[in-house]
Design an enzyme around this catalytic site. Structure first.
Site, mmCIF file in Angstrom:
data_model
loop_
_atom_site.group_PDB
_atom_site.id
_atom_site.type_symbol
_atom_site.label_atom_id
_atom_site.label_comp_id
_atom_site.label_asym_id
_atom_site.label_seq_id
_atom_site.Cartn_x
_atom_site.Cartn_y
_atom_site.Cartn_z
ATOM 1 N N GLU A 61 0.822 -1.220 0.000
ATOM 2 C CA GLU A 61 0.000 0.000 0.000
ATOM 3 C C GLU A 61 0.856 1.269 0.000
ATOM 4 O O GLU A 61 0.513 2.252 -0.656
ATOM 5 C CB GLU A 61 -0.905 -0.022 1.238
ATOM 6 C CG GLU A 61 -2.047 0.974 1.189
ATOM 7 C CD GLU A 61 -3.024 0.761 2.346
ATOM 8 O OE1 GLU A 61 -3.662 -0.311 2.390
ATOM 9 O OE2 GLU A 61 -3.138 1.656 3.201
ATOM 10 N N ASP A 62 1.965 1.253 0.694
ATOM 11 C CA ASP A 62 2.709 2.492 0.945
ATOM 12 C C ASP A 62 4.113 2.564 0.354
ATOM 13 O O ASP A 62 4.813 3.565 0.559
ATOM 14 C CB ASP A 62 2.799 2.732 2.458
ATOM 15 C CG ASP A 62 1.430 2.966 3.089
ATOM 16 O OD1 ASP A 62 0.522 3.419 2.365
ATOM 17 O OD2 ASP A 62 1.276 2.683 4.286
HETATM 18 N N1 G4P Z 1 -2.868 6.903 14.270
HETATM 19 C C1 G4P Z 1 -1.837 7.204 13.455
HETATM 20 N N2 G4P Z 1 -1.840 6.712 12.170
HETATM 21 C C2 G4P Z 1 -0.788 7.032 11.389
HETATM 22 C C3 G4P Z 1 0.275 7.824 11.861
HETATM 23 N N3 G4P Z 1 1.178 7.943 10.847
HETATM 24 C C4 G4P Z 1 0.709 7.244 9.821
HETATM 25 N N4 G4P Z 1 -0.486 6.695 10.113
HETATM 26 C C5 G4P Z 1 -1.292 5.869 9.207
HETATM 27 O O1 G4P Z 1 -2.360 6.655 8.724
HETATM 28 C C6 G4P Z 1 -3.447 5.797 8.374
HETATM 29 C C7 G4P Z 1 -4.721 6.418 8.920
HETATM 30 O O2 G4P Z 1 -4.874 7.705 8.397
HETATM 31 P P1 G4P Z 1 -5.992 8.055 7.334
HETATM 32 O O3 G4P Z 1 -5.888 9.493 6.996
HETATM 33 O O4 G4P Z 1 -7.303 7.559 7.870
HETATM 34 O O5 G4P Z 1 -5.644 7.137 6.083
HETATM 35 P P2 G4P Z 1 -4.722 7.346 4.808
HETATM 36 O O6 G4P Z 1 -3.327 6.937 5.207
HETATM 37 O O7 G4P Z 1 -5.339 6.401 3.811
HETATM 38 O O8 G4P Z 1 -4.797 8.770 4.370
HETATM 39 C C8 G4P Z 1 -3.173 4.427 8.924
HETATM 40 O O9 G4P Z 1 -2.864 3.602 7.809
HETATM 41 P P3 G4P Z 1 -3.063 2.023 7.804
HETATM 42 O O10 G4P Z 1 -2.159 1.421 8.825
HETATM 43 O O11 G4P Z 1 -2.933 1.582 6.403
HETATM 44 O O12 G4P Z 1 -4.506 1.735 8.346
HETATM 45 P P4 G4P Z 1 -5.974 2.182 7.882
HETATM 46 O O13 G4P Z 1 -5.832 3.260 6.851
HETATM 47 O O14 G4P Z 1 -6.547 0.929 7.328
HETATM 48 O O15 G4P Z 1 -6.618 2.638 9.132
HETATM 49 C C9 G4P Z 1 -1.955 4.664 9.846
HETATM 50 O O16 G4P Z 1 -1.057 3.580 9.911
HETATM 51 C C10 G4P Z 1 0.232 8.321 13.191
HETATM 52 O O17 G4P Z 1 1.112 9.031 13.660
HETATM 53 N N5 G4P Z 1 -0.845 7.976 13.942
#
Ligand code: G4P
Ligand code: MN
Length: 180
Positions: free
Chosen positions: A66-67
């Protein structure tokens, strides 16, 4: 743990660390991104009691496709079809608009494999705890609360997967006044 389990886990940690090497979390300290996948794998092992090595490897690798520039084929070649399939299941299609991606997570959650559901539970548990620890740069309190509400809808579709992890998530939602 057998020595081969140790070796495959170290392979996944090293692979993920290389792939995420230039990425940082969104918190004010810009924590290295790799802290997140390592923490997700640790939650599964230490809190979820999970010993399935392929689930733990997939947890370490869960955000690489994904990233980063990693492909599912690359994961399959290095880690085999099961790990690649689990990561595929937890990977959002980044070509879709964000709202659509969020909606699809809620819709697809109940249909994921048991192994993928475990990674999803731990991923959300880590991210919700991270939100309680500190607010990502640029996020308002409303956005944080909305993430909790949306996460609760995803988690609802993962019920019956791991009691220990689900209880810890339930407690976080309760503290936020979010009904599961
Ligand atoms: N809480 C938090 N999240 C952070 C931080 N830095 C990066 N993230 C990541 O950001 C995602 C959640 O932010 P969003 O704005 O909802 O999603 P986006 O990345 O698609 O823009 C998560 O991705 P993901 O793991 O792929 O999960 P999800 O999108 O399925 O929830 C999380 O891992 C941080 O400092 N705190
Ligand atoms: Mn993640």
């Amino acid at each position: 743990m057998s020595s081969s389990s140790t070796a495959v886990l170290l392979e996944a940690i090293d692979f993920a660390a290389e792939k995420h090497r230039n990425q940082r979390r969104k918190d004010p300290d810009a924590t290295p991104y790799i802290n997140h996948p390592i923490g997700v794998a640790r939650i599964l092992s230490h809190e979820g009691g999970i010993t399935d090595i392929e689930v733990l490897q997939a947890a370490l690798l869960h955000d690489t496709v994904e990233d980063t520039d990693t492909t599912i084929d690359e994961l399959e070649a290095v880690f085999g079809p099961t790990v690649a399939r689990i990561v595929q299941e937890v990977t959002d299609d980044k070509t879709l608009p964000k709202e659509e991606r969020k909606r699809l997570q809620v819709e697809h959650a109940p249909h994921r494999s048991h192994q993928a559901k475990l990674v999803k539970l731990a991923d959300k548990l880590y991210n919700l705890r991270d939100l309680n620890r500190c607010t990502p740069t640029g996020w308002t309190a409303e956005r944080v609360q909305e993430y909790f509400v949306w996460a609760s809808r995803v988690i609802k579709g993962l019920r019956g997967t791991n009691a220990a992890l689900e209880e810890k998530l339930q407690q976080l939602f309760l503290e936020r006044g979010v009904q599961l």
